[in-house]
Design a protein around this motif. Structure first.
Motif, PDB file in Angstrom:
ATOM      1  N   GLY A  83     -99.650 -93.410 -43.049  1.00  0.00           N
ATOM      2  CA  GLY A  83     -99.123 -92.275 -42.304  1.00  0.00           C
ATOM      3  C   GLY A  83     -98.353 -92.634 -41.047  1.00  0.00           C
ATOM      4  O   GLY A  83     -97.928 -91.758 -40.306  1.00  0.00           O
ATOM      5  N   ARG A  84     -98.158 -93.941 -40.787  1.00  0.00           N
ATOM      6  CA  ARG A  84     -97.471 -94.390 -39.576  1.00  0.00           C
ATOM      7  C   ARG A  84     -96.177 -95.099 -39.952  1.00  0.00           C
ATOM      8  O   ARG A  84     -96.143 -95.890 -40.886  1.00  0.00           O
ATOM      9  CB  ARG A  84     -98.390 -95.341 -38.811  1.00  0.00           C
ATOM     10  N   ILE A  85     -95.108 -94.825 -39.199  1.00  0.00           N
ATOM     11  CA  ILE A  85     -93.827 -95.486 -39.423  1.00  0.00           C
ATOM     12  C   ILE A  85     -93.937 -96.916 -38.903  1.00  0.00           C
ATOM     13  O   ILE A  85     -94.205 -97.132 -37.718  1.00  0.00           O
ATOM     14  CB  ILE A  85     -92.683 -94.742 -38.718  1.00  0.00           C
ATOM     15  N   VAL A  86     -93.742 -97.894 -39.809  1.00  0.00           N
ATOM     16  CA  VAL A  86     -93.849 -99.304 -39.423  1.00  0.00           C
ATOM     17  C   VAL A  86     -92.511-100.036 -39.544  1.00  0.00           C
ATOM     18  O   VAL A  86     -92.437-101.235 -39.247  1.00  0.00           O
ATOM     19  CB  VAL A  86     -94.937-100.039 -40.241  1.00  0.00           C
ATOM     20  N   GLY A  87     -91.475 -99.323 -39.964  1.00  0.00           N
ATOM     21  CA  GLY A  87     -90.161 -99.951 -40.047  1.00  0.00           C
ATOM     22  C   GLY A  87     -89.099 -98.920 -40.395  1.00  0.00           C
ATOM     23  O   GLY A  87     -89.399 -97.841 -40.890  1.00  0.00           O
ATOM     24  N   TYR A  88     -87.850 -99.293 -40.079  1.00  0.00           N
ATOM     25  CA  TYR A  88     -86.729 -98.441 -40.465  1.00  0.00           C
ATOM     26  C   TYR A  88     -85.482 -99.283 -40.646  1.00  0.00           C
ATOM     27  O   TYR A  88     -85.354-100.387 -40.109  1.00  0.00           O
ATOM     28  CB  TYR A  88     -86.473 -97.326 -39.445  1.00  0.00           C
ATOM     29  N   VAL A  89     -84.567 -98.745 -41.423  1.00  0.00           N
ATOM     30  CA  VAL A  89     -83.212 -99.270 -41.532  1.00  0.00           C
ATOM     31  C   VAL A  89     -82.275 -98.069 -41.479  1.00  0.00           C
ATOM     32  O   VAL A  89     -82.577 -97.013 -42.033  1.00  0.00           O
ATOM     33  CB  VAL A  89     -82.997-100.102 -42.826  1.00  0.00           C
ATOM     34  N   ARG A  90     -81.170 -98.239 -40.772  1.00  0.00           N
ATOM     35  CA  ARG A  90     -80.152 -97.187 -40.685  1.00  0.00           C
ATOM     36  C   ARG A  90     -78.876 -97.721 -41.298  1.00  0.00           C
ATOM     37  O   ARG A  90     -78.433 -98.812 -40.964  1.00  0.00           O
ATOM     38  CB  ARG A  90     -79.904 -96.804 -39.225  1.00  0.00           C
ATOM     39  N   GLN A  91     -78.305 -96.958 -42.237  1.00  0.00           N
ATOM     40  CA  GLN A  91     -77.024 -97.348 -42.820  1.00  0.00           C
ATOM     41  C   GLN A  91     -76.082 -96.166 -42.809  1.00  0.00           C
ATOM     42  O   GLN A  91     -76.486 -95.029 -43.033  1.00  0.00           O
ATOM     43  CB  GLN A  91     -77.199 -97.931 -44.221  1.00  0.00           C
ATOM     44  N   VAL A  92     -74.818 -96.464 -42.497  1.00  0.00           N
ATOM     45  CA  VAL A  92     -73.788 -95.438 -42.326  1.00  0.00           C
ATOM     46  C   VAL A  92     -72.473 -95.946 -42.912  1.00  0.00           C
ATOM     47  O   VAL A  92     -72.324 -97.142 -43.167  1.00  0.00           O
ATOM     48  CB  VAL A  92     -73.597 -95.109 -40.823  1.00  0.00           C
ATOM     49  N   PRO A  93     -71.492 -95.056 -43.087  1.00  0.00           N
ATOM     50  CA  PRO A  93     -70.169 -95.543 -43.472  1.00  0.00           C
ATOM     51  C   PRO A  93     -69.652 -96.503 -42.391  1.00  0.00           C
ATOM     52  O   PRO A  93     -69.877 -96.295 -41.195  1.00  0.00           O
ATOM     53  CB  PRO A  93     -69.313 -94.272 -43.522  1.00  0.00           C
ATOM     54  N   ALA A  94     -68.968 -97.556 -42.824  1.00  0.00           N
ATOM     55  CA  ALA A  94     -68.460 -98.548 -41.871  1.00  0.00           C
ATOM     56  C   ALA A  94     -67.431 -97.934 -40.922  1.00  0.00           C
ATOM     57  O   ALA A  94     -67.393 -98.273 -39.741  1.00  0.00           O
ATOM     58  CB  ALA A  94     -67.865 -99.737 -42.610  1.00  0.00           C
ATOM     59  N   THR A  95     -66.597 -97.037 -41.428  1.00  0.00           N
ATOM     60  CA  THR A  95     -65.605 -96.316 -40.627  1.00  0.00           C
ATOM     61  C   THR A  95     -65.454 -94.919 -41.219  1.00  0.00           C
ATOM     62  O   THR A  95     -65.908 -94.666 -42.333  1.00  0.00           O
ATOM     63  CB  THR A  95     -64.216 -97.008 -40.648  1.00  0.00           C
ATOM     64  N   PRO A  96     -64.774 -94.008 -40.528  1.00  0.00           N
ATOM     65  CA  PRO A  96     -64.538 -92.679 -41.100  1.00  0.00           C
ATOM     66  C   PRO A  96     -63.335 -92.638 -42.046  1.00  0.00           C
ATOM     67  O   PRO A  96     -63.011 -91.581 -42.576  1.00  0.00           O
ATOM     68  CB  PRO A  96     -64.292 -91.809 -39.856  1.00  0.00           C
ATOM     69  N   LEU A  97     -62.667 -93.749 -42.275  1.00  0.00           N
ATOM     70  CA  LEU A  97     -61.456 -93.785 -43.093  1.00  0.00           C
ATOM     71  C   LEU A  97     -61.744 -93.647 -44.582  1.00  0.00           C
ATOM     72  O   LEU A  97     -62.659 -94.295 -45.112  1.00  0.00           O
ATOM     73  CB  LEU A  97     -60.700 -95.098 -42.850  1.00  0.00           C
ATOM     74  N   GLU A  98     -60.960 -92.844 -45.265  1.00  0.00           N
ATOM     75  CA  GLU A  98     -61.099 -92.661 -46.709  1.00  0.00           C
ATOM     76  C   GLU A  98     -60.931 -93.991 -47.451  1.00  0.00           C
ATOM     77  O   GLU A  98     -61.652 -94.278 -48.404  1.00  0.00           O
ATOM     78  CB  GLU A  98     -60.073 -91.633 -47.211  1.00  0.00           C
ATOM     79  N   CYS A  99     -59.984 -94.813 -47.016  1.00  0.00           N
ATOM     80  CA  CYS A  99     -59.706 -96.082 -47.697  1.00  0.00           C
ATOM     81  C   CYS A  99     -60.827 -97.103 -47.501  1.00  0.00           C
ATOM     82  O   CYS A  99     -60.834 -98.160 -48.140  1.00  0.00           O
ATOM     83  CB  CYS A  99     -58.362 -96.658 -47.256  1.00  0.00           C
ATOM     84  N   ASN A 100     -61.809 -96.790 -46.650  1.00  0.00           N
ATOM     85  CA  ASN A 100     -62.926 -97.684 -46.364  1.00  0.00           C
ATOM     86  C   ASN A 100     -64.252 -97.081 -46.830  1.00  0.00           C
ATOM     87  O   ASN A 100     -65.313 -97.610 -46.555  1.00  0.00           O
ATOM     88  CB  ASN A 100     -62.945 -97.948 -44.852  1.00  0.00           C
ATOM     89  N   ARG A 101     -64.154 -96.012 -47.589  1.00  0.00           N
ATOM     90  CA  ARG A 101     -65.336 -95.267 -48.024  1.00  0.00           C
ATOM     91  C   ARG A 101     -66.311 -96.107 -48.852  1.00  0.00           C
ATOM     92  O   ARG A 101     -67.507 -95.828 -48.893  1.00  0.00           O
ATOM     93  CB  ARG A 101     -64.886 -94.045 -48.812  1.00  0.00           C
ATOM     94  N   HIS A 102     -65.827 -97.150 -49.501  1.00  0.00           N
ATOM     95  CA  HIS A 102     -66.654 -97.986 -50.372  1.00  0.00           C
ATOM     96  C   HIS A 102     -67.521 -98.985 -49.597  1.00  0.00           C
ATOM     97  O   HIS A 102     -68.296 -99.714 -50.194  1.00  0.00           O
ATOM     98  CB  HIS A 102     -65.762 -98.746 -51.367  1.00  0.00           C
ATOM     99  N   VAL A 103     -67.409 -98.993 -48.268  1.00  0.00           N
ATOM    100  CA  VAL A 103     -68.170 -99.936 -47.444  1.00  0.00           C
ATOM    101  C   VAL A 103     -69.188 -99.168 -46.601  1.00  0.00           C
ATOM    102  O   VAL A 103     -68.859 -98.177 -45.954  1.00  0.00           O
ATOM    103  CB  VAL A 103     -67.232-100.752 -46.516  1.00  0.00           C
ATOM    104  N   ARG A 104     -70.412 -99.652 -46.642  1.00  0.00           N
ATOM    105  CA  ARG A 104     -71.477 -99.112 -45.798  1.00  0.00           C
ATOM    106  C   ARG A 104     -71.875-100.193 -44.809  1.00  0.00           C
ATOM    107  O   ARG A 104     -71.630-101.374 -45.034  1.00  0.00           O
ATOM    108  CB  ARG A 104     -72.696 -98.708 -46.637  1.00  0.00           C
ATOM    109  N   GLN A 105     -72.516 -99.779 -43.709  1.00  0.00           N
ATOM    110  CA  GLN A 105     -72.910-100.741 -42.689  1.00  0.00           C
ATOM    111  C   GLN A 105     -74.332-100.471 -42.226  1.00  0.00           C
ATOM    112  O   GLN A 105     -74.694 -99.328 -41.936  1.00  0.00           O
ATOM    113  CB  GLN A 105     -71.965-100.673 -41.500  1.00  0.00           C
TER     114      GLN A 105
END
Length: 171
Positions: free
Chosen positions: A61-83
């Motif tokens: 019941g306790r948070i012991v870790g996290y990972v955050r991932q987001v689009p690398a940029t807001p550009l459509e041509c870069n949509r295939h990359v996450r960071q």
């Protein structure tokens, strides 16, 4: 097969904010962070940091870790990359493979969402994190030498990446 003492990896929810913010504060270190230490009163969610960007490791019941991932940029041509823009594991839960499980879960989620590549940035002096990422298949794509001045020392900004899908463009 999972053991009884293995954490559950799940998406974050708005009600996770207090536990996530506490872990974020406790995990803060000049080894991994370029931002100032977060104040006790800071939350974690805002217009740029939303629950859907986080995967959590939860144990008893306790948070012991996290990972955050987001689009690398807001550009459509870069949509295939996450960071990956954040990874932390509670000190008391280290050595159990939680960081690896979180990185792999983030890569799987990105791949399921159509991403072909995952990137991240890590401070050059953060050898434990670099070893973890390398063991997960990330390679160095570039280094910005002496990019940050932290505690009177210049530190490199290391850019790493991992392919999530094969190329179809012939290159």
């Amino acid at each position: 097969m999972t053991r009884d003492d293995d954490p559950t990896i799940r998406p974050a929810r708005p009600e996770d904010e207090p536990g996530l913010a506490a872990l974020n504060r406790n995990a803060w270190s000049t080894l991994s962070d370029v931002s100032p230490e977060p104040p006790e009163t800071d939350g974690i969610f805002d217009e740029r940091h939303t629950p859907d960007q986080y995967l959590l490791a939860v144990l008893d019941g306790r948070i012991v870790g996290y990972v955050r991932q987001v689009p690398a940029t807001p550009l459509e041509c870069n949509r295939h990359v996450r960071q990956i823009q954040g990874l932390a594991v509670d000190d008391a839960a280290r050595g159990r493979g939680i960081g690896r499980r979180l990185v792999e879960a983030a890569c799987a989620a990105a791949r399921a969402g159509g991403a072909r590549k995952m990137t991240l940035r890590v401070l050059g002096w953060n050898a434990p994190a670099r070893r973890l990422y390398e063991s997960c298949g990330f390679t160095v794509e570039g280094v910005l030498a002496e990019e940050f001045l932290i505690g009177g020392r210049y530190v490199d900004d290391v850019w790493m990446a991992r392919r999530l899908a094969g190329r179809t463009d012939g290159n």
